[in-house]
Design an enzyme around this catalytic site. Structure first.
Site, short mmCIF file in Angstrom:
data_model
loop_
_atom_site.label_atom_id
_atom_site.label_comp_id
_atom_site.label_asym_id
_atom_site.label_seq_id
_atom_site.Cartn_x
_atom_site.Cartn_y
_atom_site.Cartn_z
N HIS A 20 0.66 -1.25 -0.01
CA HIS A 20 -0.09 -0.01 0.06
C HIS A 20 0.88 1.31 0.00
CE1 HIS A 20 -4.19 0.69 -0.11
NE2 HIS A 20 -4.31 1.00 1.20
N ASP A 93 -1.01 2.46 -5.25
CA ASP A 93 -0.85 1.03 -5.82
C ASP A 93 -2.06 0.89 -6.37
OD1 ASP A 93 -2.15 1.71 -3.16
OD2 ASP A 93 -2.54 -0.47 -2.76
#
Length: 188
Positions: A20, A93
């Site tokens: 992340h 992401d």
């Protein structure tokens, strides 16, 4: 004209190596290229580096709040540096792209990404440039939450490091030659 380049992620050492946080990794690379170090901007609850990137004035930003609250910091940074959303680049992401893939685009939905959702709500538009860093989908029955908050596996780390470099190159390309040429060069 100033560019604002925001890397999405979660603050703190427990999240530093997670999937992340690829946006943070790309902004780390860009800061190194600029010869700068992040410092705190309390007015925006963010860490920033400012200087030249591809010959243009740029500010790199990272929220000091969690991913799902990134919009407050992005909105504050836009106001503080007097940057229009058209000069905003967000690095994040992307589950829908396999590891090793990179895509640049303007606008679009948030596709369940809480950081993008927060930014859209806070600045009132989704029309900003995005560098989408492919991390792939979770294997088997692993939940998305667990997957994005885990570090890359050892075999994936080398590939992720290469894409960090490519994503930094893509940001510089967006600034220097624009979206169309950048998409031609980097969208895999």
């Amino acid at each position: 004209m100033t560019w604002l380049v925001v890397g999405l992620g979660n603050p703190g050492p427990s999240y530093a190596a997670t999937r992340h946080n690829v946006g943070y990794h790309v902004t780390d690379e860009l800061a190194a290229r600029m010869g700068g170090r992040f410092s705190s901007l309390k007015a925006a609850r963010a860490d920033v580096v400012s200087g030249l990137l591809s010959g243009q004035r740029a500010v790199l930003g990272r929220s000091r709040s969690y991913m799902n609250e990134s919009g407050g910091a992005v909105s504050a940074l836009l106001k503080y540096y007097d940057v229009a959303p058209e000069q905003l680049i967000v690095i994040h992401d992307e589950l829908d792209l396999p590891l090793g893939s990179l895509r640049c685009k303007l606008g679009g939905g948030d596709n369940g990404h809480n950081g993008l959702k927060s930014i859209r709500q806070s600045i009132g538009t989704g029309d900003f440039l995005r560098v989408r860093f492919g991390i792939g989908r979770p294997p088997g029955q692993q939940t998305v939450h667990d997957f994005v908050l885990k570090p890359f596996a050892k075999p994936e780390r080398t590939e992720a490091d290469i894409v960090v470099q490519e994503a930094a190159d893509a940001v510089e390309s967006l600034i220097s030659v624009g979206l169309v040429k950048t998409q031609s060069a980097f969208n895999s």
